[in-house]
Scaffold this motif. Structure first.
Motif, mmCIF file in Angstrom:
data_model
loop_
_atom_site.group_PDB
_atom_site.id
_atom_site.type_symbol
_atom_site.label_atom_id
_atom_site.label_comp_id
_atom_site.label_asym_id
_atom_site.label_seq_id
_atom_site.Cartn_x
_atom_site.Cartn_y
_atom_site.Cartn_z
ATOM 1 N N ASP A 66 -4.922 2.910 6.692
ATOM 2 C CA ASP A 66 -6.000 3.916 6.654
ATOM 3 C C ASP A 66 -5.467 5.251 7.168
ATOM 4 O OD1 ASP A 66 -7.890 2.049 5.775
ATOM 5 O OD2 ASP A 66 -9.458 2.887 7.068
ATOM 6 N N ARG A 96 0.835 -1.212 0.000
ATOM 7 C CA ARG A 96 0.000 0.000 0.000
ATOM 8 C C ARG A 96 0.863 1.253 0.000
ATOM 9 N NH1 ARG A 96 -5.404 -1.593 3.539
ATOM 10 N NH2 ARG A 96 -6.031 -3.171 2.034
ATOM 11 N N ASP A 106 -3.688 -3.030 8.373
ATOM 12 C CA ASP A 106 -5.021 -2.530 8.019
ATOM 13 C C ASP A 106 -5.219 -1.149 8.630
ATOM 14 O OD1 ASP A 106 -7.754 -2.593 7.144
ATOM 15 O OD2 ASP A 106 -8.317 -3.017 9.221
HETATM 16 MG MG MG Z 1 -8.804 -1.505 5.831
#
Ligand code: MG
Ligand code: IPM
Length: 363
Positions: free
Chosen positions: A251, A106, A247
């Motif tokens: 964000d 990411r 996770d």
């Molecule tokens: Mg997420």
């Protein structure tokens, strides 16, 4: 080249954003002489409605047999009351596990045009934000045993966080290899002051570090990392971490770049068949209103071209087109500055127009 792409539109804004990514991919195929064929795959809430299962086996097989998978988003309040095993998100987790894509990449990069949308002060942004979170994707608490039972007359819920050494090692190596291709700084993030799984994580990272002498390895506790991401994000090059920490941190990291709607991701395992999806959710509240930002999905398609199909020029063409469209002042709702005077400097566009503009800027 001929490529077969499995396409999962999913729920909420999923279908709209994927549609725009396909508009862009089709134009790339035309310009560069490729043939992309698409296989529709149902997953998530729409698959629950159709088949009573968020990811029927034949749908998973279509994905595994494809050259790569493009996914919009899944989930929504409509399916909040189905059993945990049948939730739309469970389809996504089964897809990731079924495809064995253990490494989720990411990127967090500030687009200079969107600096005004970042909640961070200019002095922090000026130092630059350009790092990658390498998130372990098919292990840890997401895949440990989950149960709810009555113990001593009280509802009691358990979720197990388990990692094996080999699971940590394979994602650790991706972290080091990613750092080797960048600025050679790897930050391993865990909670080793509390968790056994994190102590194992830290020791494995240090064991394999010897094989990557050019990479500078540091350790950081996840709570501190959450703080450092807003305090001084320029210190990071590559972050490697376990599933749930990744996770949460991704964000947070997306927000400092201006909007979560901009962030793509790739998930890869041992083969070139990857899963490509924006990191945001299905936003059912704005579904069908043409205000979603398709850029995270369009950039995910670019990552697919680069990492799975080895089409570097084509991927760059998409990224350049996004840059130019932003440069000309076009903004979807999520990237508009909240200040009214500021926002008047920009041209507000919807999801469809955004896709079309990016398509028209491909070279
Ligand atoms: Mg997420
Ligand atoms: C993500 C999402 C998913 C996750 C959800 C939808 C299960 O938040 O891709 O970050 O937690 O992995």
């Amino acid at each position: 080249m001929n490529k077969n792409i499995a396409v999962i539109r999913g729920d909420g804004i999923g279908p709209e954003i994927v549609e725009q990514a396909l508009v862009v991919l089709n134009k790339i195929a035309e310009i560069y002489g490729h043939i992309f064929s698409y296989t529709d795959v149902d997953m998530g809430g729409c698959a629950i409605d159709k088949y009573g299962d968020p990811l029927p086996q034949d749908m998973l097989e279509k994905c595994i047999k494809s050259d790569s998978v493009l996914l919009g988003a899944v989930g929504g309040d409509k399916w909040n009351n189905v059993s945990p095993e049948m939730r739309p998100e469970k389809g996504l987790l089964r897809l990731r596990a079924g495809m064995q894509v253990y490494s989720n990449n990411r990127p967090t990069k500030i687009w200079p045009q969107l600096a005004d949308s970042s909640p961070l002060k200019k002095a922090i942004l000026d130092k630059g934000i350009d790092f990658i979170i390498v998130r372990e994707l098919i292990g840890g608490i997401y895949f440990g045993e989950h149960k709810t039972e009555v113990i001593d007359g009280e509802n009691t819920a358990t979720d197990i966080l388990r990692y094996t050494e080999s699971e940590i090692e394979r994602i650790g190596r991706i972290g080091f290899e990613t750092a080797l291709k960048r600025n050679k700084k790897l930050c391993s993030v865990e909670k080793s002051n509390v968790l056994n799984s994190s102590r194992l994580w830290r020791s494995v990272m240090h064991r394999i570090a010897d094989e990557y002498p050019e990479v500078e390895l540091t350790d950081m506790l996840v709570d501190n990392c959450a703080m450092q991401i807003v305090r001084n994000p320029s210190q990071f090059d590559v972050i490697v971490t376990e599933n749930m920490f990744g996770d949460i941190l991704s964000d947070e990291a997306s927000m400092i770049t201006g909007s979560i709607g901009m962030i793509p991701s790739s998930s890869l395992g041992a083969t070139t068949c990857g899963l490509y999806e924006p990191i945001h959710g299905s936003a059912p509240d704005i579904a069908g209103t043409d205000i979603a930002n398709p850029i995270g999905t369009i950039l995910s398609a670019a990552m697919m071209l680069r990492y799975s199909f080895d089409m570097t020029t084509e991927a760059q063409s998409i990224e350049n087109a996004v840059f130019e469209v932003l440069d000309k002042g076009y903004r979807t709702a999520d990237t508009m500055p909240s200040d009214k005077n500021e926002s008047e400097k920009f041209i507000r566009i919807g999801c469809k127009e955004c896709g079309k503009l990016i398509m028209n800027h491909l070279r």
